[in-house]
Design a protein around this motif. Sequence first.
Motif, PDB file in Angstrom:
ATOM      1  N   MET B 129     -10.278  -7.201   3.553  1.00 11.12           N
ATOM      2  CA  MET B 129      -9.711  -8.400   4.174  1.00 11.12           C
ATOM      3  C   MET B 129      -9.548  -8.186   5.678  1.00 11.12           C
ATOM      4  O   MET B 129      -9.807  -9.082   6.478  1.00 11.12           O
ATOM      5  N   ALA B 130      -9.096  -6.980   6.049  1.00  9.00           N
ATOM      6  CA  ALA B 130      -8.883  -6.703   7.468  1.00  9.00           C
ATOM      7  C   ALA B 130     -10.206  -6.557   8.207  1.00  9.00           C
ATOM      8  O   ALA B 130     -10.248  -6.668   9.426  1.00  9.00           O
ATOM      9  N   ALA B 133     -12.828 -10.725   7.217  1.00 11.05           N
ATOM     10  CA  ALA B 133     -11.977 -11.812   6.742  1.00 11.05           C
ATOM     11  C   ALA B 133     -12.777 -13.060   6.392  1.00 11.05           C
ATOM     12  O   ALA B 133     -12.448 -13.768   5.451  1.00 11.05           O
ATOM     13  N   SER B 134     -13.858 -13.328   7.144  1.00 10.33           N
ATOM     14  CA  SER B 134     -14.571 -14.578   6.877  1.00 10.33           C
ATOM     15  C   SER B 134     -15.287 -14.517   5.526  1.00 10.33           C
ATOM     16  O   SER B 134     -15.305 -15.499   4.792  1.00 10.33           O
ATOM     17  N   THR B 137     -12.736 -14.937   2.644  1.00 10.77           N
ATOM     18  CA  THR B 137     -12.073 -16.221   2.425  1.00 10.77           C
ATOM     19  C   THR B 137     -13.113 -17.327   2.263  1.00 10.77           C
ATOM     20  O   THR B 137     -12.834 -18.490   2.501  1.00 10.77           O
ATOM     21  N   GLY B 274       4.655 -17.335   5.824  1.00 10.02           N
ATOM     22  CA  GLY B 274       3.748 -16.399   6.480  1.00 10.02           C
ATOM     23  C   GLY B 274       2.501 -17.045   7.035  1.00 10.02           C
ATOM     24  O   GLY B 274       2.282 -18.240   6.899  1.00 10.02           O
ATOM     25  N   THR B 275       1.657 -16.214   7.672  1.00  3.56           N
ATOM     26  CA  THR B 275       0.422 -16.733   8.257  1.00  3.56           C
ATOM     27  C   THR B 275      -0.693 -16.828   7.229  1.00  3.56           C
ATOM     28  O   THR B 275      -1.682 -17.489   7.455  1.00  3.56           O
ATOM     29  N   PHE B 276      -0.574 -16.116   6.091  1.00  2.00           N
ATOM     30  CA  PHE B 276      -1.620 -16.176   5.081  1.00  2.00           C
ATOM     31  C   PHE B 276      -1.235 -17.185   3.996  1.00  2.00           C
ATOM     32  O   PHE B 276      -0.062 -17.296   3.640  1.00  2.00           O
ATOM     33  N   PRO B 277      -2.228 -17.904   3.452  1.00  2.00           N
ATOM     34  CA  PRO B 277      -1.899 -18.843   2.372  1.00  2.00           C
ATOM     35  C   PRO B 277      -1.497 -18.105   1.092  1.00  2.00           C
ATOM     36  O   PRO B 277      -0.728 -18.636   0.292  1.00  2.00           O
TER      37      PRO B 277
END
Lengths: 277, 308, 199
Positions: B129-130, B133-134, B137, B274-277
């Motif tokens: 993920m780090a 990320a694209s 997601t 938070g910033t993540f869904p």
Amino acid sequence: MKEMIRTGIVLMLICAVAAAALAYTNHVTSAIIAERLQQEKEAQLAELFPTMTNFEERTVDGRSATVAFDAENKFVGVLAEGQTEGYGGPIRFNLGINAAGEIVGLTVVAHTETPGIGDVIKETWFTKQFLGKKSGDTFTVDAISGATDSVKAMETGVEREYNEIWRRFSDGGAAGAQDTSAPAFSLAGVADGTYSGTASGFKGEIALEVTVAGGKITAINVTAQQETADRWADAKKVIEEIIAKQTVQVDTVSGTTISSDAIIKAVQRNQRNRREV
Amino acid sequence: MDRKLVVSSSPHLKTTESVQSVMIDVLMALFPAALAGVIFFGAPALITMVLTTVSAMVTEAIILRQKNIFGDGSAAVAGLLLAMVLPPTVPWWLAVIGGITAIVIGKQVFGGIGNNIFNPALVARAILMASWASHMTNWVRPVDLATAATPLALGQRAFSFTDLFIGAIPGCIGETSAFALMLGAGWLFYKGHITWRIPGGFIGTVFVMGFLFGGYSGAMAMISAGLFHVLAGGVMLGALFMATDMVTSPVTAKGQLIFGIGCGLLTMLIRIFGTFPEGVMFAILIMNALTPLIDNKTLPRRFGEVAK
Amino acid sequence: MSVMSEFSKGIIKENAVFRLMLGLCPILAVTTMAEFGLGMGIATTAVLICSNLVISLMRRIIPTKVRIPSFIIIIATFVTMVDMLLNAYLPALHAQLGIFVPLIVVNCIILGRAEAFASKAPVSHSLADGLGIGLGFTLSLTLLASVRELLAAGSIFKINLLGAAYEPFMVFGSPPGAFLALGLLMALVNMLSKKYKLE
């Protein structure tokens, strides 16, 4: 007791030597650093506003910006910082607007958007989409999948900040110009020689030649001027004062404000232009 | 056993259970969810699962220098679990790097099975993920595999509860179908490998917080807001299969309850503020780190011990 | 110990990063690109050599009771000078290293060498020690930074090695990746030095 005194003296000597070494290094480097910062700012502005020859920090309504002028002292553009609330926190950006009210530069200075997704907003290909937009345009750009919130934040933020800045500085921030305190004027590091500069006077251009020797202004010759004759004689007192005080922060002569201001400006300016001569 | 006498202290408990048999049970329990993933997301999901599982097993075999590639089965579980939390359309190299990362950084650097602090599959997912990320997601709709946003990003009205329950929604390969996950978890309950405490605490907390933080809008609407948070995203998979990982969760009864509630709380805090869904991954990883502390603080008192 | 062996011990046997594990904070922070690693290494080495030299010269003058304050003053002086010089002559590197240049003052390696070595050894040995430890530090930082730059950007010293199609392993450019890369490299260095008996 004797040991205590010895300890103190040794420590004091070490500090003294250290202070001397630091003072010397600072003396050598500070001028170079200051000049570099100035050049960086100039280079940034020159890239946005190609005709820029001069700039000034101005504050209008609690917002400061760098206002750029061309050789005829005409307003060519403004560079100011804006801020918007992004998905992950505040996004700070620099916004450059030219005299026609078009956005000519946008760079994101700081942001906390999600790495790999929202942080596309800092990329040049993204910010490029805002260039050329002006008052009345729609500030929408291409949507990016996954980064909807960050893109929206930029759209609304750039539009709002553009309007805020343009409202204050569309006239070159004249309201903020009453502040005549000259920018830092320093001849440190200026090589000996003769430098020339110009500024707009009451009736036309005043051209000067400034001779610098040993880090001091030794002579100022006016090479061209069309000012009113008797007023000009008074205004020339400013020249003597500049040489005497080695600064451009001198009082203007009443009745000749514009002419004497022009002399001061010209001296300041040739200090900046010295590498062009 | 070639030694006749084994000397150890009491209590002595004899069981036919081994690491391998537990891991085979877990693999069987994951089968319904994996099948659901393949049904909904087709060949890409199958390829991703095979790639992560095989790369994890091969990496483990190489590091431990063992000939039997299946070994004790824990690498296969880690690899398959990783595939469960990946979007179906990840590139092949990402799946392979994920499998290797899960084993090397998630597990073997700590000293191998039983010594890892964090759930290996989630460690790998966090690193992927780090990094990409694209890709991580890039969600697709079931069946036609068109790009889509997840229910958590779209909000409650986008999908019916039937779809959410059977799993016909965009999401990671193994997390969408609550039904298949519950079926598999039933098998683990039956075999006694997991208790109700961690999943109960986790899912219960998510429900209650979804119920409370959706805003006041009538009892039914609030219940469905709570249900939505349980069914959308990775809560079911995380609560039933990830948080219950024996190595990285507390052993005491009280500790397991605390662990589950903590996971639910952190998940919802990340989702809401938070910033993540989605917050299941980080919630479980954070609680993994707290596991030794929870174990330590919830140790049952020795018989006859005087309270301090 | 000869001058030569004082010099060479700093490169592998007492390598500041992989063996002594000193000064890890700036290491993790600045090693995102090979050139920053190299720049930080050289800046630290310069300070280390100067402070070792001066402290060794003054080792009989500095009173034992106030030796730590004295060391810190000497080190801080050199660090501030390096900071100013970098700002004046290498602004790009200075901007990138940022706060980590002034923080060289509290880098354990420098105070560690001052206290453990330079304050007790003759000038020639102290110089060799500073040079050796500094070189080992610079090499380790450049190695770590190269690995991270290669993985996170596909290049080393900004020379692209992996082609445009490479999708960067971005985690190695971020702080968690710094820990991962350092740990994995440390394991590799230990494994290799055991194998080839570089103790």
